[in-house]
Design an enzyme around this catalytic site. Structure first.
Site, mmCIF file in Angstrom:
data_model
loop_
_atom_site.group_PDB
_atom_site.id
_atom_site.type_symbol
_atom_site.label_atom_id
_atom_site.label_comp_id
_atom_site.label_asym_id
_atom_site.label_seq_id
_atom_site.Cartn_x
_atom_site.Cartn_y
_atom_site.Cartn_z
ATOM 1 C CD GLU A 1 -39.936 34.395 -44.292
ATOM 2 O OE1 GLU A 1 -39.301 35.468 -44.386
ATOM 3 O OE2 GLU A 1 -40.653 34.114 -43.320
ATOM 4 C CD GLU B 1 -48.621 39.349 -45.631
ATOM 5 O OE1 GLU B 1 -49.074 38.921 -44.538
ATOM 6 O OE2 GLU B 1 -47.528 38.982 -46.104
ATOM 7 C CE LYS C 1 -45.027 41.661 -43.472
ATOM 8 N NZ LYS C 1 -44.255 41.012 -44.573
ATOM 9 C CD GLU D 1 -40.796 43.726 -43.039
ATOM 10 O OE1 GLU D 1 -41.619 42.796 -43.036
ATOM 11 O OE2 GLU D 1 -39.565 43.531 -43.076
#
Length: 461
Positions: free
Chosen positions: A301, A355, A358, A364
């Protein structure tokens, strides 16, 4: 990445600012002849991607495909966006059957995940690992290329003693389950770590694992060396900059060519970007534990948010574009780190989509290269296909279904059916989507035949 993917420990990562054989031929009996003919037929239908895998890995971009959202497009749309990025490796945090089916015959290599919640049971019950393999991998192999499984995420950065004790036994149970199916040469078992497993990281050559982590890390490194599985590290220069924007050089964090860089006096190596320093810090810690030469390190990541809260310094579209754009160019060049320049670094960008579900700070929810409607979150120098998905056809952990009705994609890098040479854009109409599905179905049917044949020849479970 976060609580739904496993701990990513922003605060801890911020501390690592510079991480760093009869003369007369015997007749072949008919049964054997049939088996040999079938084996030859199986090899004849192997995909080019499978054939090329034997030649070793080539520089290729990987992307994390998270789905903690209720407004994402279907996996078929994600495939087109990944092609626009020239990304041929995808990492999931689970083994979503919808995604794996949609990518059958695509040539994309998948890393799938075992969620944290399943780790303790796999550690104590080998049959649970076998059941997981039967349910989540065997239905898709070889139509979909699955090359690795991650067990948990950043487990050794946590404080749950039961999880810490369970991690390696769970990995060994899963490896045994794969071995029972003759899949260990195809699928490796590993786990991802945050930089919080290190006690020191600057200069990179001085890095070491935390004393309390070593009882778990040392045998885990031995397992990785025995099975030739990669060591995965989640590395985010963004956290270092966010923690101390006044002292951390933004250009150094963003791979900018005019960055002054940092020197490691102990090795004489110079680092012109923070990500390479972080990777070599992990490499030094592994070497200090006497397992370094046998392990490949991959960045599982890394990324940069395009938006954040008021107190999240550096979270902007401009910085995200600079970080990920420069990172993609670095990957395309096949460069290694200063401590291992001959080993192209394999990197997975976080993430494909923003997203919306999250938890945590605003950043985030803004790590995506694309917005849920398929438009770029910022410019990274790619011509992305334009996707229109009517309401209710998306996927994700929230509402919606996985239908593909109404999927419209403007031109992208391929021909009119999204396959082969073209004008540099996709054109996918409803008829073209059906054509792609038909072609993919024929490919999958051939691969299923191949799998059955190879099962007879080699005993694949």
């Amino acid at each position: 990445m976060h609580a739904l993917y496993g701990c990513r420990s922003q605060r801890c990562q911020a501390l690592f600012l510079l991480q760093c054989s009869h003369s007369t031929p015997l007749p072949i009996v008919p049964a054997m002849a049939i088996r040999l003919m079938l084996a030859a037929a199986a090899f004849a239908v192997l995909t080019p991607a499978a054939a090329s895998a034997a030649t070793g890995p080539a520089p290729a971009l990987g992307v994390n495909y998270g789905q903690v959202a209720d407004n994402l497009p279907p996996p078929q749309a994600a495939l087109l966006l990944l092609r626009a990025l020239n990304a041929t490796r995808v990492k999931l945090y689970d083994a979503d059957a919808r995604v794996l089916r949609a990518f059958a015959g695509s040539g994309v290599d998948f890393t799938v995940g075992v969620p944290d919640r399943l780790v303790p049971r796999m550690a104590t019950d080998p049959s649970a690992a076998a059941a997981w393999v039967r349910s989540n991998l065997l239905p898709h192999i070889p139509a979909t290329s699955i090359t690795a499984v991650t067990v948990g995420n950043e487990v050794l950065s946590g404080t749950d003693a039961a999880m810490l004790r369970s991690l390696l036994p769970a990995m060994e149970s899963l490896h045994a389950a794969l071995a029972a199916c003759n899949l260990t040469s195809r699928v490796s078992v590993t786990t991802a770590h945050s930089l919080a497993v290190l006690s020191s990281s600057f200069p990179p050559s001085s890095a070491a694992f935390r004393r309390e982590v070593l009882p778990y890390m040392s045998p885990l490194l031995g397992y990785l060396a025995r099975t030739r599985a990669p060591f995965l590290v989640n590395a985010y220069p963004y956290f270092a900059y966010k923690a101390d924007p006044d002292r951390v050089d933004l250009g150094y964090a963003l791979f900018e060519p005019n960055s002054a860089g940092v020197a490691d006096a102990a090795t004489g190596l110079r680092y012109d970007n923070m990500l390479h320093a972080m990777v070599d810090a992990a490499r030094a810690a592994i070497c200090r534990a006497n397992y370094g030469k046998a392990l490949e390190i991959r960045v599982s990541e890394t990324g940069w948010p395009s938006q954040g809260d008021d107190d999240e310094a550096g979270a902007s579209p401009e910085n995200a574009a600079r970080y990920n754009g420069n990172l993609m160019r670095l990957v395309a060049q096949g460069k290694g780190t200063p401590a291992a320049p001959g080993e192209p670094l394999q990197v997975y960008v976080f993430a494909l989509f923003n997203e919306d579900q999250k938890p945590g700070p605003a950043s985030e929810r803004h790590y995506g290269l694309f917005k849920p409607d398929g438009t770029p979150a910022y410019d990274v120098g790619v011509k992305a296909p334009t996707i229109t998905v009517p309401k209710g056809t998306g996927t994700g952990s929230g509402s919606g279904n996985n239908g593909t009705g109404g999927l419209v994609v403007a031109q992208g890098p391929g021909g009119a059916d999204g396959v082969g040479p073209g004008t540099g854009y996709y054109t996918v109409s409803a008829a073209a989507v059906n054509k792609v599905k038909s072609r993919r179905r024929r490919c999958v049917e051939s691969l299923v035949v191949a799998a059955a044949v190879l099962a007879m020849v080699s005993g694949l479970c």
